[in-house]
Motif scaffolding. Structure first.
Motif, PDB file in Angstrom:
ATOM      1  N   ILE B  16       0.866  -1.182   0.000  1.00 28.70           N
ATOM      2  CA  ILE B  16       0.000   0.000   0.000  1.00 28.70           C
ATOM      3  C   ILE B  16       0.897   1.224   0.000  1.00 28.70           C
ATOM      4  CG2 ILE B  16      -1.543   1.410   1.396  1.00 28.70           C
ATOM      5  CD1 ILE B  16      -3.085  -0.937   2.125  1.00 28.70           C
ATOM      6  N   GLU B  17       0.607   2.147  -0.883  1.00 27.53           N
ATOM      7  CA  GLU B  17       1.404   3.352  -0.932  1.00 27.53           C
ATOM      8  C   GLU B  17       0.509   4.562  -0.752  1.00 27.53           C
ATOM      9  OE1 GLU B  17       4.183   3.143  -4.088  1.00 27.53           O
ATOM     10  OE2 GLU B  17       4.962   5.152  -3.706  1.00 27.53           O
ATOM     11  N   PHE B  18       0.876   5.431   0.199  1.00 28.46           N
ATOM     12  CA  PHE B  18       0.219   6.728   0.319  1.00 28.46           C
ATOM     13  C   PHE B  18       1.158   7.741  -0.293  1.00 28.46           C
ATOM     14  CE2 PHE B  18      -1.396   4.416   4.118  1.00 28.46           C
ATOM     15  CZ  PHE B  18      -2.717   4.359   3.725  1.00 28.46           C
ATOM     16  N   GLY B  20       3.883   9.763  -0.928  1.00 28.92           N
ATOM     17  CA  GLY B  20       5.120  10.012  -0.195  1.00 28.92           C
ATOM     18  C   GLY B  20       5.538   8.931   0.785  1.00 28.92           C
ATOM     19  N   VAL B  21       4.641   8.000   1.122  1.00 27.95           N
ATOM     20  CA  VAL B  21       5.002   6.953   2.080  1.00 27.95           C
ATOM     21  C   VAL B  21       4.649   5.584   1.514  1.00 27.95           C
ATOM     22  CG1 VAL B  21       4.956   6.421   4.544  1.00 27.95           C
ATOM     23  CG2 VAL B  21       3.821   8.487   3.716  1.00 27.95           C
ATOM     24  N   LYS B  22       5.579   4.696   1.601  1.00 30.17           N
ATOM     25  CA  LYS B  22       5.260   3.314   1.265  1.00 30.17           C
ATOM     26  C   LYS B  22       4.903   2.630   2.579  1.00 30.17           C
ATOM     27  CE  LYS B  22       5.954   0.101  -2.167  1.00 30.17           C
ATOM     28  NZ  LYS B  22       6.413  -0.162  -3.497  1.00 30.17           N
ATOM     29  N   ALA B  23       3.602   2.579   2.876  1.00 29.59           N
ATOM     30  CA  ALA B  23       3.183   2.105   4.197  1.00 29.59           C
ATOM     31  C   ALA B  23       3.371   0.598   4.337  1.00 29.59           C
ATOM     32  CB  ALA B  23       1.733   2.481   4.450  1.00 29.59           C
ATOM     33  N   LEU B  24       3.133  -0.147   3.269  1.00 29.24           N
ATOM     34  CA  LEU B  24       3.333  -1.594   3.293  1.00 29.24           C
ATOM     35  C   LEU B  24       4.044  -1.979   2.003  1.00 29.24           C
ATOM     36  CD1 LEU B  24      -0.093  -2.959   4.562  1.00 29.24           C
ATOM     37  CD2 LEU B  24       2.038  -2.816   5.845  1.00 29.24           C
ATOM     38  N   ASP B  25       4.989  -2.879   2.135  1.00 27.79           N
ATOM     39  CA  ASP B  25       5.806  -3.221   0.986  1.00 27.79           C
ATOM     40  C   ASP B  25       5.961  -4.741   0.923  1.00 27.79           C
ATOM     41  OD1 ASP B  25       7.536  -3.313  -1.069  1.00 27.79           O
ATOM     42  OD2 ASP B  25       9.166  -2.214  -0.102  1.00 27.79           O
ATOM     43  N   GLY B  26       5.076  -5.377   0.180  1.00 25.91           N
ATOM     44  CA  GLY B  26       5.166  -6.817  -0.027  1.00 25.91           C
ATOM     45  C   GLY B  26       5.103  -7.635   1.254  1.00 25.91           C
ATOM     46  N   VAL B  27       4.117  -7.345   2.098  1.00 26.36           N
ATOM     47  CA  VAL B  27       4.031  -8.028   3.385  1.00 26.36           C
ATOM     48  C   VAL B  27       3.192  -9.314   3.275  1.00 26.36           C
ATOM     49  CG1 VAL B  27       3.160  -7.846   5.735  1.00 26.36           C
ATOM     50  CG2 VAL B  27       4.297  -5.896   4.681  1.00 26.36           C
ATOM     51  N   ASP B  28       3.721 -10.393   3.827  1.00 27.83           N
ATOM     52  CA  ASP B  28       2.951 -11.634   3.960  1.00 27.83           C
ATOM     53  C   ASP B  28       2.466 -11.749   5.394  1.00 27.83           C
ATOM     54  OD1 ASP B  28       3.655 -12.236   1.401  1.00 27.83           O
ATOM     55  OD2 ASP B  28       5.345 -13.512   1.976  1.00 27.83           O
ATOM     56  N   PHE B  29       1.262 -12.259   5.546  1.00 30.48           N
ATOM     57  CA  PHE B  29       0.711 -12.370   6.893  1.00 30.48           C
ATOM     58  C   PHE B  29      -0.346 -13.457   6.890  1.00 30.48           C
ATOM     59  CE2 PHE B  29      -2.628 -11.101   9.921  1.00 30.48           C
ATOM     60  CZ  PHE B  29      -1.891 -11.121  11.083  1.00 30.48           C
ATOM     61  N   ARG B  30      -0.347 -14.290   7.938  1.00 29.05           N
ATOM     62  CA  ARG B  30      -1.388 -15.320   7.996  1.00 29.05           C
ATOM     63  C   ARG B  30      -1.820 -15.550   9.441  1.00 29.05           C
ATOM     64  NH1 ARG B  30       1.902 -20.933   7.387  1.00 29.05           N
ATOM     65  NH2 ARG B  30       3.432 -20.421   8.973  1.00 29.05           N
ATOM     66  N   MET B  31      -3.017 -16.040   9.587  1.00 28.05           N
ATOM     67  CA  MET B  31      -3.550 -16.332  10.917  1.00 28.05           C
ATOM     68  C   MET B  31      -4.244 -17.681  10.886  1.00 28.05           C
ATOM     69  SD  MET B  31      -5.337 -12.780  11.931  1.00 28.05           S
ATOM     70  CE  MET B  31      -6.046 -13.280  13.475  1.00 28.05           C
ATOM     71  N   PHE B  32      -4.045 -18.455  11.970  1.00 31.78           N
ATOM     72  CA  PHE B  32      -4.679 -19.770  12.058  1.00 31.78           C
ATOM     73  C   PHE B  32      -5.860 -19.712  13.012  1.00 31.78           C
ATOM     74  CE2 PHE B  32      -0.382 -20.609  10.669  1.00 31.78           C
ATOM     75  CZ  PHE B  32      -0.593 -21.524   9.658  1.00 31.78           C
ATOM     76  N   PRO B  33      -6.840 -20.594  12.787  1.00 36.28           N
ATOM     77  CA  PRO B  33      -7.959 -20.643  13.726  1.00 36.28           C
ATOM     78  C   PRO B  33      -7.469 -21.048  15.114  1.00 36.28           C
ATOM     79  CG  PRO B  33      -8.290 -22.189  11.875  1.00 36.28           C
ATOM     80  CD  PRO B  33      -6.963 -21.568  11.690  1.00 36.28           C
ATOM     81  N   GLY B  34      -8.075 -20.477  16.115  1.00 39.13           N
ATOM     82  CA  GLY B  34      -7.748 -20.882  17.474  1.00 39.13           C
ATOM     83  C   GLY B  34      -6.395 -20.414  17.966  1.00 39.13           C
ATOM     84  N   GLU B  35      -5.826 -19.383  17.325  1.00 41.14           N
ATOM     85  CA  GLU B  35      -4.562 -18.856  17.838  1.00 41.14           C
ATOM     86  C   GLU B  35      -4.703 -17.363  18.107  1.00 41.14           C
ATOM     87  OE1 GLU B  35      -1.144 -18.803  15.335  1.00 41.14           O
ATOM     88  OE2 GLU B  35      -2.018 -17.404  13.913  1.00 41.14           O
ATOM     89  N   VAL B  36      -3.901 -16.885  19.049  1.00 36.75           N
ATOM     90  CA  VAL B  36      -3.810 -15.447  19.266  1.00 36.75           C
ATOM     91  C   VAL B  36      -2.505 -14.994  18.630  1.00 36.75           C
ATOM     92  CG1 VAL B  36      -3.823 -13.582  20.928  1.00 36.75           C
ATOM     93  CG2 VAL B  36      -5.049 -15.684  21.432  1.00 36.75           C
ATOM     94  N   HIS B  37      -2.647 -14.106  17.688  1.00 42.38           N
ATOM     95  CA  HIS B  37      -1.508 -13.692  16.892  1.00 42.38           C
ATOM     96  C   HIS B  37      -1.235 -12.224  17.183  1.00 42.38           C
ATOM     97  CE1 HIS B  37       0.732 -14.597  13.007  1.00 42.38           C
ATOM     98  NE2 HIS B  37       1.098 -13.367  13.322  1.00 42.38           N
ATOM     99  N   SER B  38       0.017 -11.868  17.309  1.00 46.81           N
ATOM    100  CA  SER B  38       0.320 -10.463  17.565  1.00 46.81           C
ATOM    101  C   SER B  38       1.070  -9.868  16.395  1.00 46.81           C
ATOM    102  CB  SER B  38       1.151 -10.310  18.824  1.00 46.81           C
ATOM    103  OG  SER B  38       1.409  -8.954  19.045  1.00 46.81           O
TER     104      SER B  38
END
Ligand SMILES: Nc1ncnc2c1ncn2[C@@H]1O[C@H](COP(=O)(O)OP(=O)(O)OP(=O)(O)O)[C@@H](O)[C@H]1O
Ligand SMILES: [Mg+2]
Lengths: 367, 543
Positions: B16-18, B20-38
């Motif tokens: 995501i680019e705003f 003047g700012v590249k706020a996110l740059d090729g980020v991978d992220f995943r979440m599993f059921p039944g877990e608390v992820h930070s």
């Protein structure tokens, strides 16, 4: 991290802003520490105080008191003022304004404004007069007017929502457009001779005991009833309040902000069209220059009725009260006889000022 | 632990680019059921942006999002909600003009015959509040409640739906430890039901207590995904800031060693019997020049109310305030500012920053107001000031012309602090100044407070985080039920001792250490029924 759960007698969590939590459930339920030891009188006193300073109910209550006070003053000063028919005539004379104020209330609750309503009243009068003149049936003309003015409202709403035009500007443009269209239809006054319209204009519905109202009053009352129900009991209505409280928050809460914002202007357009029809029942003519400045009367009524111009707080019934306050001032000036009708405007101006200051003072008390 | 089979949320290569700012740059992220992820990272790392990308608030410039294996692209929070993602965004996003019950249920009110069923709505929201152990009237207006209560209400709203994914962006930033415990209980039970929970917080303790897995972001880029139990705190911090952190330990040493020299430390302000109905019972509080006084107490104990009186935000209806020995009435914040008393509110969004102004304008705002609008601060001076605070507080992006509303939450807080520091106050009142600030910046701010105090500025410091209060304060004033119950030298005080005092004021609770350091204990009878006797501060207090 230390856990407090097992600590003995964990104190109950009080809410901040003492006594705030009991607002809205009426006097007598105050449980703030400073009132607990006091007498019942003190407790009711603080209940009334918190009701008066609440941004939700305070202004409406003040308006209601004001209305009663003005009515009583009129009754004391003038013979024949204190009668049921004088009160009913307030409704008869202002039924179109009530309908306008209802539409305006929706708009202002979202934090918007609609300056086009006066011009739209004139426009629907012109459309009615000219079409009836060429022999159209009222059964076609009236629905057509309502559809047209709703579409105009829709266009305004889309302009505001899609192109992010300020409501003030968008409705100002609509005002000029509507007023201009009036002149396109005719430069002069067109009188209405259609039998149905004439019938509706002179018809009186007896209420017994020498009291009577007009069909317009019934329509206005019905509009008010529907509006109260919509605002209080439907998701759409609550979303209207939500937008006034914080559009961004409403969006993040997953509310249908866009749809609601546009619809509010459709409602205002519809109400203006209907008010225009009621107005022609009253005047039996269409004239391009009628209802100039009526939008400001409607806004004044809504504000006097306790709706915050920034949105989020207010009631339709408050706006009805606002219209009645304006009406009763006018009546008093008529009863006075010697005063010119311009005094109405001056009084309304002064009243508006006093009222807004009062709202400010009352709500500032809370801080 | 978690089922390694199928992630419920999977984001790949999100950018995501705003302007003047590249706020996110090729980020991978995943979440599993039944877990608390930070999701961890410094202020401005891109945590909130990633959450908004997932829930459709922002469109993404690149990458894919899938929910339970199918590609999705939500057009807005409403659609994300419908698909089973329930979110509490950073900052409280509720409606102050509506009731608590409505704020919880809005958009899914129970209905009968097409009309909202208000009774059922109240009942259901009351039950939900009960579940969070929150004892408030669902019919009360939301705006009448403190920020912390509002935060809990926002959480209640999010957990009411049967979501597959629950996202909480800094839900604990205003909460006390017992509310946090309450929240964790709820999170654990949801986890048991198989909900995937995303928990963002700058409190490492909390992350280590509740989370199973964490993803670290830095400057909009993915650093990595780790199992919490396999990652040491020190390593986590290093991954977040990209270098090692030693500042915090330094500070601890310094705080303990600095002692206010009372011989020449004139009392700057002295509140005597200052109080306000419904806010705080009449209380005394002297603050010496160069002294850091911490206010500790539970939510609603009156700590903010007391601070607001001293800052001229609310007017006192009893007692008086002496500034440098002269009795002064503070009617407005402006008067307070002219006496060089600055109040930094806990509610930065509504009472702090002006979102539509630039970083520079926000920083010079108070200074300019104090000078009067007819004596504009020269542009060059404005730039110098702004630059120096951007550097000192590490405000990012380091662009004086950025609109504050586009800054990340923590960076907004830094701008607010800079505004008050810019007027060179003699008393700086800080209500939760480190709310939502990452640990690196927190250390910087604490260090700054300390340096300023050494140079003679007095500080009144409020924080729900008692460790922080103890680390910074020379003296700790404890409040309970809207009255001051103790005024202690910070000399061997421990968090546990403070907690015991806050909770029930019984000095004989456990600590012998505490008994020695409570100076005003005789003035605060444990029964706490009699009005507080005047705290005779001066003689015993400095012993
Ligand atoms: N609407 C926007 N316009 C421009 N820039 C933005 C916008 N929203 C976020 N940013 C920028 O994107 C970056 C990431 O911000 P984000 O809010 O995701 O940070 P964060 O990790 O949540 O930080 P914090 O811990 O302070 O909440 C920041 O540099 C911020 O200034
Ligand atoms: Mg954030």
């Amino acid at each position: 991290m230390t856990n407090l759960l097992d600590a003995p007698e964990r104190p109950k969590r009080p809410s901040r802003g003492g006594g705030a939590a009991d607002r809205g459930i009426g006097p007598g339920s105050g449980n703030r520490p400073d009132a607990a030891g006091g007498s019942r009188v003190a407790r009711i006193g603080s209940g009334i105080r918190s009701l008066l300073t609440s941004p939700k109910y305070g202004p409406v209550i003040v308006t209601a008191v004001l209305f009663v006070a003005v009515f009583v003053i009129g009754g004391v000063r003038y013979r024949g003022f204190f009668s049921g028919q004088v009160f009913l005539n307030l409704l008869v004379d202002n039924s179109y304004l009530i309908v306008l104020a209802v539409g305006m209330t929706f708009v202002i609750l979202t934090g918007g404004i609609d300056l086009s309503v006066g011009a739209v009243v004139a426009l629907s009068g012109m459309i009615a007069a000219s079409l009836l003149q060429t022999g159209w049936s009222p059964a076609v003309v009236i629905p057509l007017i309502l559809v047209l003015t709703s579409v105009l409202g829709l266009l305004v709403g889309l302009m505001i929502h899609v192109f992010k035009v300020q409501p003030f500007i968008a409705t100002l443009a609509a005002m000029f457009l509507a007023r201009g269209l009036c002149y396109v239809i005719s430069q002069n006054s067109i009188s209405i001779t259609d039998p149905t319209f004439v019938q509706l204009a002179i018809a009186r519905i007896p209420l017994g005991g020498n009291l009577s109202i007009t069909p317009s009053v019934i329509i206005a009352v019905a509009v008010v009833a529907v509006a109260v129900w919509v605002l209080h009991a439907t998701r759409f209505g609550r979303t209207v309040y939500a937008i006034g409280g914080g559009e961004q928050s409403g969006l993040l809460m997953g509310l249908p902000v866009a749809r609601t914002k546009v619809l509010v202007y459709v409602i205002s357009g519809f109400c203006s069209g209907l008010a225009g029809v009621l107005f022609t029942f009253y005047t039996l003519s269409g004239y391009p220059l009628t209802a100039v400045g009526t939008e400001l009367d409607a806004i004044a009524a809504v504000v006097i009725g306790g709706t915050l111009l920034t949105g989020g707080y207010g009631f339709v019934l408050g706006s009805v009260l606002g219209v009645l306050v304006l009406g009763v001032i006018q009546t008093i000036i008529t009863f006075e006889g010697t005063l010119s009708s311009w005094w109405t405007k001056i009084f309304i101006g002064a009243l508006l000022l006093v009222f807004i200051i009062l709202q400010k003072v009352l709500t500032a008390r809370r801080r | 632990m978690t089922d390694p089979a199928a992630p419920v949320v999977e984001m790949r290569g999100i950018s995501i680019e705003f302007p003047g700012v590249k706020a996110l740059d090729g980020v991978d992220f995943r979440m599993f059921p039944g877990e608390v992820h930070s999701l961890m990272g410094e202020n401005g790392a891109g945590k909130s942006t990633l959450i908004k990308a997932l829930t459709g608030v922002y469109g993404i410039d690149g990458g894919t999002i899938s929910l339970e294996g199918t590609h999705v692209a939500f057009g807005g929070p409403a659609q994300a909600q419908a698909a089973g993602i329930s979110t509490v965004y950073q900052e409280v996003n509720l409606l102050p003009n509506l009731s608590v019950a409505e704020n919880i249920m809005l958009g899914r009110e129970p209905r009968r015959f097409g009309a909202i069923d208000w009774r059922a709505m109240r009942r259901r929201s009351a039950a939900l509040l009960q579940g969070l152990n929150l004892d408030i009237d669902p019919g009360s207006l939301l705006g009448d409640h403190s920020l912390a209560v509002q935060q809990l209400i926002a959480i209640a709203r999010a957990i009411d739906v049967n979501a597959k994914v629950l996202i909480l962006d800094e839900p604990t930033s205003s909460l006390d430890s017992d509310e946090v415990a309450e929240l964790f209980r709820v999170i654990r039970s949801l986890k048991e039901q198989g909900v995937a929970i995303l928990f963002v917080s700058h409190f490492l303790d909390q992350v280590y207590e509740i989370c199973d897995r964490l993803t670290v972001l830095r400057n909009g880029k993915l650093v990595g995904e780790y199992l919490v139990e396999e990652l040491l705190r020190i390593d986590l911090v290093q991954k977040m800031i990209g270098k090692e952190l030693t500042a915090l330990d330094d500070l601890e040493q310094r705080a303990r060693s600095v002692v206010v020299d009372e011989s020449d430390a004139a009392t700057f302000v002295h509140a005597s019997k200052l109080g306000r109905r419904g806010g705080i019972q009449p209380a005394d509080l002297p603050i010496a020049a160069g002294e850091v006084v911490g206010l500790a107490g539970l939510l609603g104990s009156g700590r903010t109310e007391f601070a607001r009186l001293l800052g001229g935000i609310d007017r006192a209806d009893t007692g008086e305030l002496a500034i440098l020995g002269r009795v002064t009435r503070l009617r407005t914040p402006r008067q307070a500012i002219s006496h060089r008393i600055a109040f930094s509110s806990e509610n930065r969004r509504d009472e702090g920053i002006v979102g539509d102004l630039t970083v520079r304008d926000n920083i010079v705002l108070a200074l300019q107001a104090d000078r009067g609008w007819f004596r504009p601060i020269p542009k060059k001076r404005q730039d110098e000031l702004t630059q120096s605070y951007i550097q000192a507080l590490n405000i990012r992006p380091a662009n004086p012309d950025a609109l504050v509303r586009n800054l990340s939450g923590g960076n907004q807080q830094k701008v607010l602090l800079a505004r008050w520091l810019a007027i060179a106050p003699r008393l700086l009142i800080l209500d939760e100044p480190t709310r939502g600030i990452d640990i690196g910046a927190k250390a910087e701010i604490q260090k700054l407070v300390f340096t300023l105090a050494e140079n003679g500025m007095s500080v009144l410091f409020i924080s729900a985080e008692l460790e922080e209060v103890l680390r910074l304060s020379h003296r700790v004033v404890v409040l309970r039920d809207r009255r001051v119950v103790a005024d202690l030298e910070n000399d061997g005080l421990t968090v546990d001792a403070l907690l015991a005092l806050i909770a029930d004021g019984s000095v004989e609770a456990d600590d012998t250490l505490l008994a020695a350091s409570v100076v005003a204990s005789d003035a605060a009878p444990p029964a706490a029924s009699a009005p507080l006797a005047p705290t005779d501060h001066a003689p015993g207090g400095r012993a």
